[in-house]
Design an enzyme around this catalytic site. Structure first.
Site, PDB file in Angstrom:
ATOM      1  N   GLY A  18      13.464  -5.671  32.490  1.00  0.00           N
ATOM      2  CA  GLY A  18      13.948  -4.495  33.200  1.00  0.00           C
ATOM      3  C   GLY A  18      12.841  -3.903  34.042  1.00  0.00           C
ATOM      4  N   GLY A  20      11.805  -0.037  36.344  1.00  0.00           N
ATOM      5  CA  GLY A  20      12.134   1.350  36.659  1.00  0.00           C
ATOM      6  C   GLY A  20      10.944   2.039  37.258  1.00  0.00           C
ATOM      7  CE  LYS A  40       7.847   0.845  30.128  1.00  0.00           C
ATOM      8  NZ  LYS A  40       8.328   2.230  29.865  1.00  0.00           N
ATOM      9  CD  GLU A  89       9.144  -2.564  16.955  1.00  0.00           C
ATOM     10  OE1 GLU A  89       9.683  -3.370  16.175  1.00  0.00           O
ATOM     11  OE2 GLU A  89       8.961  -1.367  16.673  1.00  0.00           O
ATOM     12  CG  ASP A 133      11.592  12.181  29.449  1.00  0.00           C
ATOM     13  OD1 ASP A 133      12.569  12.931  29.639  1.00  0.00           O
ATOM     14  OD2 ASP A 133      11.378  11.163  30.129  1.00  0.00           O
ATOM     15  CE  LYS A 135      14.822   9.587  30.003  1.00  0.00           C
ATOM     16  NZ  LYS A 135      14.623   9.784  31.450  1.00  0.00           N
ATOM     17  N   PRO A 136      18.952   9.842  25.563  1.00  0.00           N
ATOM     18  CG  PRO A 136      21.259  10.203  25.533  1.00  0.00           C
ATOM     19  CD  PRO A 136      19.967  10.813  26.012  1.00  0.00           C
ATOM     20  CG  ASN A 138      12.971   7.693  27.021  1.00  0.00           C
ATOM     21  OD1 ASN A 138      12.938   6.660  27.685  1.00  0.00           O
ATOM     22  ND2 ASN A 138      12.506   8.844  27.468  1.00  0.00           N
ATOM     23  CG  ASP A 151       9.172   5.168  27.549  1.00  0.00           C
ATOM     24  OD1 ASP A 151       8.562   4.109  27.311  1.00  0.00           O
ATOM     25  OD2 ASP A 151       9.951   5.309  28.488  1.00  0.00           O
TER      26      ASP A 151
END
Length: 533
Positions: A18, A20, A40, A89, A133, A135-136, A138, A151
């Site tokens: 992914g 972003g 990442k 992981e 931060d 939220k769904p 994360n 994160d």
């Protein structure tokens, strides 16, 4: 994008996962340990100077020091083409956002997700790490149903302000200077919106937003633009979920407390939130969505608390596990130690789930406090209530307490102000003065109380006398309402010894004989209502 076979430090890229604004994520192989990992790669522009890179490394190390099943495990950090990368992981499953796009989960699963997130946050907060931060997007749900919080510590790297009109997903980014704003629109706390300093209670607010969305299927704060959403966070309360689907009152109180505008009025820790939600989720698991079953669960009915008498020596809070059969067929009770401190233990009651235990105690020279623990654990925590003694726990999610208890003769009894307080938290509400004992009816709508005005009197419900000793010096204590709500058992001291009395709502005594003891303390009914223990 990096092609398969490329290398990021010692890691071989296998495939992209992914991309972003915060970088690109790849599935990679660590040949040294023979395992696949996720890597990442952060854009070089996010670390233009050594100070910023050092700060990222410090935060990554802090996240790497966390070890909890609900937190993403960080393995390594490094530099690639001038930009930092982080290795963690490899997870299999989907983000909570991807799952919510298909619709809200069942209430039982939503509460389980909430408890897991709270435990993960509590572990991070204990290390001084605030997510900022949550939220769904994360939150990751693995194939086996485990929540992983993603994160941690990366929010401080975000620089660009990306608030797009009409987008409630816009990320408000910052530098860490005073007055800066960090978070995602729709999940930010009021203090984040105002650019004020934030702490762990900001994560509690965001968790309330996530839990609201899990239960209702819609966001707690949602305007037609990002600006309107921010305004709603500051000024408006989210719509009541119970308007469209009935919810347990205790769960509504938990949500409201999470979403208080003032951080001092929220749960003061994620651990407190987890305890409160676990207490509610136990009962919700026994019922259809949105309703608490009125009858005790089989598991809870088999576990009956035995209150210990006050003791100056080391006291143990014990629980008895009995099968709901006739006494001749019942196995011997099994007792489990739940406290190990020096002091005086008062009343103890099970929560609806049969695993949560509430009790009051005076440890050392401290005044009486109410504590919450779990079966199988020696750890418990204070509910941070005023000086109080526990009297009872209702099926509707409330406690009955004696506030400002005072010792008084005769018979070394304790009186105080009867108050009720939600299990989910809140301020106690005074009901009656001069109360010695109380217990809830099975449905939590009425209470049986013992008063001293100026003699002892049993009332059931409050205001309806059903028992008053003939001798004004005789004492009543330890009222317990039967599972059917038609009888009340109490101890009666006629000087010495003491005896057991059972009366109905009209004050008629049951014909009990030969029940006299020198010391009496603690009463409980069998789940079938056929025996008093």
């Amino acid at each position: 994008m990096l092609a398969p076979g490329s290398r990021i430090g010692p890691y071989e890229v296998l495939a992209p996962l992914g991309a972003g604004g915060m970088g690109e994520v790849y599935r990679a192989h660590d040949g040294r340990l023979g395992r696949d990992v996720a890597v990442k790669v952060l854009p070089p522009g996010l670390a233009p100077d050594p100070d910023r890179l050092q700060r990222f490394e410090q935060e990554a190390r802090a996240a790497g020091a966390l070890s909890h099943p609900n937190l993403l495990t960080v393995f390594d950090i490094g530099l690639h083409d001038g930009g930092p990368y982080i290795v963690f992981e490899l997870l299999r499953g989907a983000t909570l956002r991807q799952l919510l796009d298909k619709g809200p989960p069942p209430l039982r699963k939503a509460l389980d997700h909430g408890v897991q997130i709270a435990h993960g946050l509590a572990a991070a907060h204990q290390k001084g790490i605030v997510h900022r931060d949550l939220k769904p997007d994360n939150l990751f749900v693995t194939d086996d149903g485990r929540i992983k919080i993603l994160d941690f510590g990366l929010a401080k790297l975000r620089r660009e302000l990306d608030v797009r009109a009409g987008s409630a997903d816009a990320t408000v980014s910052e530098i860490t200077d005073a007055g800066a704003v960090v978070g995602t629109v729709g999940y930010m706390s009021p203090e984040q919106v105002q650019g004020l300093p934030v702490d762990h209670r900001s994560d509690v607010f965001a968790l309330g937003c996530v839990l609201y969305e899990l239960i209702s299927g819609r966001r707690a704060f949602m305007g037609t633009s990002a600006v309107e959403t921010l305004h709603a966070i500051l000024k408006d309360d989210p719509p009541e979920i119970s308007q469209t689907a009935p919810l347990p009152p205790a769960l509504e109180r938990i949500l409201r407390r999470c979403l208080e505008k003032n951080p001092d009025e929220r749960f003061q820790s994620a651990r407190d939130f987890a305890f409160a939600l676990e207490a509610v989720s136990g009962s919700s698991r026994q019922s259809s969505p949105g309703q608490i079953a009125s009858a005790p669960s089989d598991r809870a009915a088999r576990r009956v608390g035995l209150g210990l008498g006050a003791s100056i020596v080391a006291s143990a809070l014990v629980v008895a596990l009995l099968a709901g059969r006739r006494s001749a067929e019942r196995p011997a009770p099994v007792f489990e130690r739940l406290t190990h401190r020096q002091g005086r233990v008062g009343e103890a009651r099970f929560g609806r789930d049969g695993e949560t235990i509430y009790y009051s105690a005076e440890w050392g020279a401290r005044p009486s406090q109410v504590f919450l623990g779990r079966a199988g654990s020696l750890e418990s925590r204070s509910l941070d209530l005023p000086e109080a003694g526990l009297l009872a726990v209702s099926s509707a999610g409330e406690m009955a307490l004696t506030l400002r208890p005072e010792w008084s003769a005769p018979q070394d009894t304790t009186f105080g102000t009867l108050a009720r307080v939600p299990l989910a938290g809140g301020a106690p509400r005074d009901i009656e003065d001069g109360v010695l004992g109380a217990d809830w009816s099975p449905d939590g709508s009425e209470m049986a109380v013992i008063k001293y005005q100026p003699r002892y009197r049993l009332e059931f419900p409050i205001g309806s006398p059903v028992l008053e000793p003939q001798n004004p010096l005789d004492v009543l204590a330890h009222p317990r309402v039967s599972p059917r709500g038609d009888l009340v058992a109490v101890f009666e001291w006629r000087g010495w010894p003491c005896g057991l009395v059972v009366v109905d709502r009209k004050g008629v005594r049951l014909p009990l004989t030969g029940l006299e003891y020198r010391v009496c303390s603690g009463l409980a009914w069998s789940p079938d209502g056929e025996e008093v223990w």
